[in-house]
Structures are given as structure tokens and as C-alpha cells.
Design a protein around this motif. Structure first.
Motif, PDB file in Angstrom:
ATOM      1  N   GLN A 170       0.872  -1.304  -0.482  1.00 50.59           N
ATOM      2  CA  GLN A 170       0.122  -0.034  -0.296  1.00 50.59           C
ATOM      3  C   GLN A 170       0.858   0.970  -0.177  1.00 50.59           C
ATOM      4  OE1 GLN A 170      -3.590   0.213   2.959  1.00 50.59           O
ATOM      5  NE2 GLN A 170      -3.199  -2.457   2.920  1.00 50.59           N
ATOM      6  N   GLU A 206      -3.598   3.908  -2.703  1.00 49.89           N
ATOM      7  CA  GLU A 206      -3.312   3.072  -4.198  1.00 49.89           C
ATOM      8  C   GLU A 206      -2.575   1.846  -3.209  1.00 49.89           C
ATOM      9  OE1 GLU A 206       0.053   4.147  -6.680  1.00 49.89           O
ATOM     10  OE2 GLU A 206      -1.563   6.563  -7.094  1.00 49.89           O
ATOM     11  N   THR A 246      -1.380  -2.881  -3.804  1.00 51.13           N
ATOM     12  CA  THR A 246      -0.925  -3.558  -4.933  1.00 51.13           C
ATOM     13  C   THR A 246      -1.347  -5.470  -4.308  1.00 51.13           C
ATOM     14  OG1 THR A 246      -0.216  -2.251  -6.128  1.00 51.13           O
ATOM     15  CG2 THR A 246       0.778  -4.552  -7.093  1.00 51.13           C
ATOM     16  N   CYS A 262      -2.236  -9.529  -3.872  1.00 55.25           N
ATOM     17  CA  CYS A 262      -3.143 -11.046  -4.297  1.00 55.25           C
ATOM     18  C   CYS A 262      -2.650 -12.259  -3.506  1.00 55.25           C
ATOM     19  CB  CYS A 262      -2.504 -11.301  -5.731  1.00 55.25           C
ATOM     20  SG  CYS A 262      -1.379 -11.659  -5.605  1.00 55.25           S
ATOM     21  N   ASP A 321     -10.717 -13.297 -11.627  1.00 60.18           N
ATOM     22  CA  ASP A 321     -11.090 -12.291 -11.280  1.00 60.18           C
ATOM     23  C   ASP A 321     -12.390 -12.845 -12.477  1.00 60.18           C
ATOM     24  OD1 ASP A 321     -12.206  -9.952 -12.545  1.00 60.18           O
ATOM     25  OD2 ASP A 321     -10.191  -9.400 -12.584  1.00 60.18           O
ATOM     26  N   ILE A 349      -3.691  -7.396  -8.681  1.00 61.90           N
ATOM     27  CA  ILE A 349      -4.457  -6.766  -8.154  1.00 61.90           C
ATOM     28  C   ILE A 349      -4.090  -5.626  -8.019  1.00 61.90           C
ATOM     29  CG2 ILE A 349      -7.146  -5.847  -6.934  1.00 61.90           C
ATOM     30  CD1 ILE A 349      -7.165  -8.981  -5.997  1.00 61.90           C
ATOM     31  N   MET A 350      -4.399  -4.548  -9.138  1.00 62.94           N
ATOM     32  CA  MET A 350      -4.393  -3.483  -8.797  1.00 62.94           C
ATOM     33  C   MET A 350      -5.418  -2.424  -8.527  1.00 62.94           C
ATOM     34  SD  MET A 350      -0.378  -3.381 -11.248  1.00 62.94           S
ATOM     35  CE  MET A 350      -0.053  -1.521 -10.266  1.00 62.94           C
ATOM     36  N   THR A 351      -5.417  -1.515  -7.523  1.00 62.97           N
ATOM     37  CA  THR A 351      -6.602  -0.829  -7.137  1.00 62.97           C
ATOM     38  C   THR A 351      -5.967   0.519  -6.463  1.00 62.97           C
ATOM     39  OG1 THR A 351      -8.612  -0.674  -7.570  1.00 62.97           O
ATOM     40  CG2 THR A 351      -7.745  -1.865  -5.415  1.00 62.97           C
ATOM     41  N   THR A 352      -7.250   1.178  -5.836  1.00 62.55           N
ATOM     42  CA  THR A 352      -7.197   2.661  -5.614  1.00 62.55           C
ATOM     43  C   THR A 352      -7.833   3.406  -4.920  1.00 62.55           C
ATOM     44  OG1 THR A 352      -5.408   4.060  -6.844  1.00 62.55           O
ATOM     45  CG2 THR A 352      -6.156   5.207  -5.400  1.00 62.55           C
ATOM     46  N   LEU A 353      -7.772   3.673  -3.391  1.00 60.38           N
ATOM     47  CA  LEU A 353      -9.019   3.817  -2.446  1.00 60.38           C
ATOM     48  C   LEU A 353      -8.736   5.536  -2.257  1.00 60.38           C
ATOM     49  CD1 LEU A 353     -11.522   3.022  -1.424  1.00 60.38           C
ATOM     50  CD2 LEU A 353     -10.092   3.057   0.779  1.00 60.38           C
ATOM     51  N   TYR A 384     -10.611  -9.112  -2.083  1.00 59.78           N
ATOM     52  CA  TYR A 384      -9.955  -8.029  -1.777  1.00 59.78           C
ATOM     53  C   TYR A 384     -10.267  -6.200  -1.850  1.00 59.78           C
ATOM     54  CZ  TYR A 384      -5.453 -10.885  -2.330  1.00 59.78           C
ATOM     55  OH  TYR A 384      -4.543 -11.891  -1.196  1.00 59.78           O
ATOM     56  N   ASP A 385     -11.496  -5.603  -1.850  1.00 62.73           N
ATOM     57  CA  ASP A 385     -11.929  -4.554  -1.933  1.00 62.73           C
ATOM     58  C   ASP A 385     -12.181  -4.281  -0.172  1.00 62.73           C
ATOM     59  OD1 ASP A 385     -13.098  -5.066  -5.056  1.00 62.73           O
ATOM     60  OD2 ASP A 385     -15.483  -5.884  -4.091  1.00 62.73           O
TER      61      ASP A 385
END
Length: 770
Positions: free
Chosen positions: A420, A453, A455, A457, A488, A497-501, A546-547
Motif C-alpha cells: 500500500q 494505492e 497492489t 494478491c 477475476d 490486483i492493482m486498485t486505488t481507494l 480484496y475490495d
């Protein structure tokens, strides 16, 4: 010298000889919401706190605060944040099943197994944050005092303090040369040796160096084998420099850190519950294993190296510049780094049901600039901004090869990745205004924007077992050895998994306080705080697991009083109501392969109703009593549909929070008297009680934490001038069997027990100067 710089000069001498050493009532400050001045020094000896980021007498601050002097911490054996559970009302401590500290105030806490999990009770050193709970093991070296602020502290201290804030104040450099040593020996060949040296290097530069080393033999023993575990090996150090090149400028440097080579505690087995029952007979050593007797020391674990290889370092730079006699500009700059390499036996068995090795690191940068001072004679304004950047890197190696899940599926080992990068920006303002000589109003606001951010799994460990499982059992394409296996469905692939909160919020507070008489303050506060959302660390076959959880919001309503009806008596109390939205909890989700897994969840709506009362009394010279009671009634007030530890769907509406006992009681009594000229003797007893609670929603009996009470004793002698002190002590006198946390693994229920009876002696010597 300006008023502000004179105030800072006086600060260097506060706490060097606590009220506890100077007169009879000082010992009562150990669990005080507010401290009564000593009878012999009523006008000049009060505890000064920085709860509102300026120095004030604790009785002037309109909020619930516990303040413990450095002497109080030493006498009560408080050497880490966990020990506050014995002295601070409404505070509880436990550890997650991977050793992450869980701090809870007034029922507000957060249990997470991620290295980058944010707390709800944040810890600060001289107002600088220690961003993650896992980093807080070594902060108690050479302290002037500790301040525990209750309720949301979002306006001045920022998010992730919805439950409160703990501010550790380091003892400061002195104007004259001073030194001291501490030597302690106790059960399990526990040895603590440390000391400090302080003084001037020039007319404008002062220093203070403190070091301490703790070492002990194993305190846990196998009840089926002759193995031992629980060695302690912790070294801490701090260097302080204070430079005053002009009357208006003060520059402070604080370099501190620790090296932890202690062994991770092994959990205690409390039950067998195979995750895949048909596979249980094929695992030797799983079924039919006897449970241990009710003894804190007894446990079992897989033979391995459980020595931690953890290190933490922090450098803080503080600049205070007096723009005028009434206005000061302050800059706080901090860089910290934490490295972890530790193995934890999670399942409490000799076989490998669940063993986890975590290799990770945290780097943090923090910058605060603020302006504070008196304006318009009756008003004090604080105005500033924050910038913070936190980078966490976590990689877990999990081995479940002798669990029913491993044997039943062939998925024996796997890895978990959780990285993170968190950027936080905030601006804040706080105003305190005296409407009259006895009535004051205060208010504050903070806007916070954060960007996280992620990343990560779940990965094949490189041996191909996870990849083969997906081909042979789930009939999916093989992810490949060493690759991610969190599937997925939308892309029909196994991505990293690459996502942003991205989140923002506005914290605020408003209150009134009224000095009804010279000895009675009444106050009322309404405040709102937030805890940032985050990403979980868990084994997951589906990418959607992973949400992240979203930020939680707590709105607090509190009224209280601080009263000293006579010189030797202090009574403080408060009642409060907390309105919670999206409270974050570590619950469960059912994975199609792994079954019930830990998962971060949001509780839509919940509340806490509570009350506290504390009394301090010194009826005669040398005799001190204090007592405290805390009541916390927490409840989920909306439908909260999730799964319990057994993977069964449930609605947790109406249930209390985990790790939130309804009742907590604490008391202390001490007596000190002169034996001869230059020699005093003292005795003391303290006790604390905690009612039952549960470690998880669902109120499963297997995860319950039973009520318990602990009693500590102390006695000793000290020089009449306070130069030396020799104390003998016994903690947990009755060798009470208790535990602070319970959990479920693949096939077992486990408990983390408290310490057994310990005893020893402590010698402190002041070599002069203070």
C-alpha cells in the motif's frame, strides 16, 4: 526572553521530579483524569499536558485525559502500551493472531492482521505519529509522561484516532549535567538495564541520551513436549538535541528506535474443529490431542525459529519560532522506517496447521506546519496543515500442509502480498475563546484527503501446488508456479490486483466549558472523527475479496466534570454517546476453497453509551487512594449481515462490539513514611478487573474472553532526597489464568494468554543534576 520562549524553557524542567516524589498525593496521578496539586506545592506543581497542542494544566483541558508521569510508569511497571490496560479506565489491549497490537478505548478498536493496518487509537511521540500499531513496541524509554486522550481526536491529531490518542512525552535535555540508571531483575531471569545522560554541550545546545536493554528466558513451556518459548530481547535507544540559537528559536532533534529479537508468543489450544472433517483422520496428531490445563504458561507449537528480526527507527525534527510574544510557528518533520521478519505459529499445534512468516517493511514521512498563539487577548488559535506519505510492503509465507484444508485440497503452501502507498493531505484550525472569565467555547475543523494505492494478491508459493489445485480441482487455467491465484471472473484471469481507494472527510469538534467554582469545571463536547479505509491481507481465491473497507465515521457527544471539593480530593467523571457509521471490523467471509476467512467489513450503524468515574483521595500525609470505574455498552443498531467464525450466515444486529468489556474497574493504594533521616519506606497495591467480552461478532462461546481480575503488590525504600529507589514487586499475585484474545484457525480454536505471576526488584539511581 519572550513569553513563548520562557514557556518552552520552563517545559524542560516539568516532570524531572514528579509530584509523586515531592509530596503525598503524587502517587494518585497514576490513573488520574486530572491531577490534584500536592498540598505542599498547591500553586506550582500540576501536571502539564499538550492535549490541545499547547501546554496547559490537565484540569484546564475540557476533555477526558489520563496522564501518567515517568515515575508513575516506573512504579506501576508500565513498559509498553499494553500495560495501560492495568491503569487506564476503558482501555483494553489484545493482539491479533499474527501479533499485531489491538488498542481499544471506550469500545473503539480495530483488529487487523495486515502489516499496514491503521489503528483507531493512534500513538504519538512528542506529537509526531507512529503511523502503524505494529511499530509501537519500543516507545516507552525515558519518558517524562504519557497522555491518553479519550474520544475522537480528529481535528488536532488527524484521522485514525476515532477512539483516542496516546501521546508519549520524552524526558527532555537538562540545563545542568544529569544522569541516571535503572537495573531490574525478575522471574524467568528477566534483566533490564538502562540509563540516561543529559546536560549542556554549549550555552545554546543541550543533549540527552537514553538506552535500555530487556532480556529474559522463555516463559512458555510445552505441555506435551519439553520445548520452551517466549524469550524477550529488546533494545531501545533515543538521542535528543535541543538548540536555542536565539530567544525566539528552538530546534529539537529526536532520533529513536528499537531492535526486537524476542520470540513471538505461541497461542494456547482451546478446541479442535476440523475445517474439512473427512480429512481429519488422515492427519496424525490432529484429533484426540488433549487440551492444556488452565495455566498461562502452557502451549504447543511447531518446532521452528520464532525469534523476531524486527527493527524500527525514527528521526523527528521540531522547530519553534516565536513570531511575536504571543504567536509561535511550529514545524514537525519526521521520517521513520520499520523492517519485520518474523514467524508465528498460529494454530497452537505441534503439527503445521497454520504457520505464517511475514517479511515486510514500512516507510513513513510526516510534515506538519502550524501557527499557534493568543489573539484578541481572550482567544487562542491553532492553524496548520499536514502531509504524510506511508509505504507498506508485506509478503507472507503460509504453510497449511498438515491442516485438513491442505490435506483435503492439496493446496499445501501459498503466499500473500499486500503493498500500500498512502498519501494524506490535511488542513486544520482550532479556536479556544473565553466568553467570560468562567465560560469558554472551543471549536475545530480539519479537512483530510487520502489516496491509497494497493497492489496485492494470493500467490502460488513457487512449488506449483496452488497452480495444480486450480487445474485439477476447479478446472480453471493454471495460474503458474509463483503467480497470483486470486481469480477475476470479469476477465477470467489471475491478475496482480492493482486498485486505488480515494477518500476525503471533514472532522470537527465544538464544546463549552464552565468553571462553575474555583474547584469545579463542567464541560460538554460534540466531535466527529474518521478512520481511513484500507485493504485486507487474506488468502482469497476471488479477486473481489480484496475490495477495501471504506472509512468509518464516529460522532461523539460527551459531558463531564472535574472537581476538587477539598485540597486532598479529586473527583472526575464523564458520560458519552458515540454514533458510529461504517465501523470497521475484522470479520469473516466464506471463500469457496478456504472456507471461513478473516475479512475486513463495515458495520452500517452502531453506537456506544458509556460512563467513567475516577476518585483520588489522600486523607493523611503519605497515604493515597485512587479508584476508577468505566462502563461501556456497545451495540450494532442496524442489520449487519455477514458470516460468523463457522462460515454460517448471520445478522449481528443487537450484538456488542468485539473486545469491548462492559465493566472495567481499577484501583491503587499506597503509603509512604519516613524510616529515618534520609530514608523513606513505601508499600502499594493495585488491582484491575475486566468483565467478559468476545473476540469476534457472533458471540461464539469458543471465542469468548472470560472476566478476570489481577492484583499487583510493591514495596521498597528510597533515599529521602529521591536520589535512589529500591522496589520489590509481584505482578498477578494470584497467578490468575486469563487470556486477552481468541480466534479460530483452519482446524483449531486458540487463545493468547496473559502473563503468569512475575516478581522481581527494580533499582533506580539519579546520579545528580535533576
Amino acid at each position: 526572553m519572550t513569553l513563548a520562549s520562557e514557556h518552552r524553557s520552563n517545559r524542560r524542567h516539568l516532570g524531572t521530579r514528579s509530584c509523586a516524589r515531592k509530596c503525598a498525593l503524587g502517587g494518585a496521578s497514576a490513573i488520574a483524569l486530572a491531577v490534584v496539586p500536592c498540598a505542599a506545592a498547591l500553586a506550582q506543581d500540576v501536571i502539564v499536558v499538550t492535549a490541545q497542542k499547547r501546554e496547559q494544566s490537565i484540569n484546564e483541558v475540557p476533555m477526558s485525559i489520563t496522564a501518567l508521569s515517568g515515575d508513575d510508569l516506573l512504579e506501576r511497571g508500565v513498559t509498553q502500551v499494553a500495560d495501560f490496560a492495568r491503569t487506564v479506565p476503558a482501555f483494553t489491549y489484545s493482539e491479533s493472531r499474527v501479533g499485531t497490537p489491538i488498542y481499544t478505548l471506550r469500545g473503539v478498536g480495530f483488529n487487523d492482521i495486515a502489516l499496514g493496518g491503521r489503528p483507531t487509537v493512534s500513538v504519538y511521540v512528542d506529537e509526531v505519529p507512529i503511523p502503524f500499531a505494529i511499530e509501537t513496541r519500543g516507545g516507552f524509554l525515558d519518558l517524562e509522561r504519557a497522555e491518553i486522550l479519550k474520544g475522537p481526536q480528529g481535528t488536532l491529531f488527524g484521522q485514525n484516532a476515532t477512539g483516542g490518542a496516546i501521546n508519549l512525552i520524552a524526558a527532555k535535555p537538562t540545563d545542568v549535567y544529569a544522569a541516571g540508571i535503572k537495573l531490574e531483575y525478575g522471574r524467568f531471569d528477566a534483566i533490564t538495564a538502562g540509563g540516561y545522560v543529559s546536560g549542556p554541550l554549549s550555552e545554546t545546545l543541550r543533549f540527552r541520551i537514553a538506552v535500555e536493554h530487556e532480556n529474559s528466558d522463555a516463559w512458555q513451556r510445552g505441555y506435551l513436549t519439553d520445548r520452551e518459548n517466549g524469550d524477550q530481547n529488546l533494545t531501545t535507544g533515543r538521542l535528543l538535541l535541543e538548540w536555542t540559537p536565539t530567544d525566539r528559536l528552538t530546534v529539537g532533534l529526536n532520533a529513536n528506535g528499537y531492535i526486537d529479537r524476542s520470540q513471538s508468543q505461541a497461542p494456547q489450544l482451546s478446541g479442535i474443529f476440523p475445517g474439512i472433517p473427512p480429512a481429519a483422520p488422515f492427519i496424525p496428531g490432529l484429533l484426540g490431542v488433549p487440551l492444556p490445563e488452565e495455566d498461562n504458561r502452557l502451549a504447543e507449537w511447531t518446532p521452528d525459529d520464532y525469534n523476531r528480526n524486527n527493527e524500527f527507527g525514527q528521526i523527528n525534527l521540531r522547530l519553534d519560532y516565536d513570531l511575536s510574544d504571543n504567536l509561535t510557528l511550529t514545524s514537525l518533520t519526521s521520517y521513520s522506517a520499520y523492517d519485520q521478519d518474523q514467524t508465528v505459529d498460529v494454530d497452537a499445534q505441534s503439527i503445521i496447521g497454520l504457520q505464517q512468516r511475514t517479511i515486510g517493511s514500512i516507510e513513513s514521512f510526516f510534515q506538519e506546519v502550524r501557527l499557534g498563539g493568543t489573539i484578541l487577548e481572550r482567544a487562542y488559535l491553532t492553524l496548520g496543515f499536514n502531509y504524510a506519505y506511508d509505504e507498506t510492503r508485506e509478503f507472507n509465507f503460509d504453510d497449511i500442509s498438515q491442516s485438513t484444508l491442505g490435506v483435503g485440497t492439496g493446496l499445501l503452501t501459498f503466499n500473500l502480498q499486500n503493498d500500500q502507498d498512502i498519501t494524506t493531505l490535511a488542513g486544520f484550525a482550532n479556536l479556544e475563546y473565553d466568553l467570560t472569565d468562567s465560560l469558554s467555547v472551543h471549536g475545530g475543523v480539519r479537512y483530510t484527503n487520502s489516496d491509497n494505492e494497493f497492489t496485492g494478491c494470493s500467490r502460488d508459493s513457487g512449488d506449483g501446488t496452488a497452480s495444480s489445485f486450480f487445474v485439477n480441482v476447479l478446472m480453471l487455467p493454471p495460474p503458474g508456479a509463483g503467480n497470483c491465484f486470486s481469480f477475476d471472473l470479469a476477465t477470467f484471469s489471475f491478475p496482480l490486483i492493482m486498485t486505488t481507494l480515494e477518500e476525503d472527510n471533514v472532522s470537527w469538534r465544538f464544546g463549552l466549558d464552565w468553571d462553575a467554582t474555583d474547584s469545579l469545571k463542567l464541560y460538554g463536547n460534540v466531535s466527529r472523527g474518521f478512520k481511513a479505509g484500507g485493504f485486507p491481507t487474506l488468502a482469497a481465491t476471488a479477486a473481489v475479496q480484496y475490495d477495501p473497507t471504506v472509512q468509518e465515521q464516529l460522532t461523539a457527544y460527551e459531558v463531564g466534570f472535574k472537581a476538587s471539593p477539598m485540597d486532598q480530593l479529586q473527583i472526575n467523571g464523564a458520560v458519552y454517546f458515540y454514533d458510529y457509521i461504517d465501523k470497521q471490523v475484522l470479520g469473516f467471509t466464506v471463500d469457496p476453497v478456504f472456507g471461513p476467512l478473516l475479512r475486513l467489513n463495515n458495520v452500517p450503524e452502531s453506537e456506544v453509551i458509556g460512563a467513567e468515574l475516577q476518585v483520588q483521595w489522600s486523607p493523611v500525609e503519605g497515604l493515597n487512594f485512587n479508584g476508577a470505574a468505566s462502563y461501556v455498552d456497545s451495540e450494532v443498531t442496524s442489520d449487519f449481515l455477514s458470516q460468523n467464525a463457522f462460515g454460517v450466515d448471520a445478522n449481528f444486529r443487537g450484538e456488542p462490539f468485539p473486545n469491548a468489556p462492559k465493566w472495567q474497574l481499577a484501583g491503587d493504594a499506597s503509603y509512604q513514611w519516613p524510616v529515618s533521616q534520609g530514608l523513606d519506606a513505601f508499600v502499594g497495591v493495585s488491582a484491575n478487573y475486566q468483565s467478559e467480552t468476545n473476540s469476534e461478532f457472533g458471540e461464539s462461546p469458543e471465542l469468548a474472553i472470560d472476566e478476570y481480575a489481577l492484583v499487583d503488590l510493591r514495596a521498597g525504600v528510597e533515599g529521602g532526597d529521591g536520589r535512589w529507589r529500591l522496589s520489590g514487586w509481584v505482578r498477578n499475585v494470584g497467578d490468575q489464568y486469563y487470556w486477552t484474545f481468541a480466534s479460530k484457525t483452519n482446524d483449531t480454536f486458540i487463545r493468547y494468554t496473559g502473563f503468569p505471576r512475575t516478581y522481581g526488584a527494580t533499582l533506580t539511581v539519579n546520579l545528580g543534576g535533576e
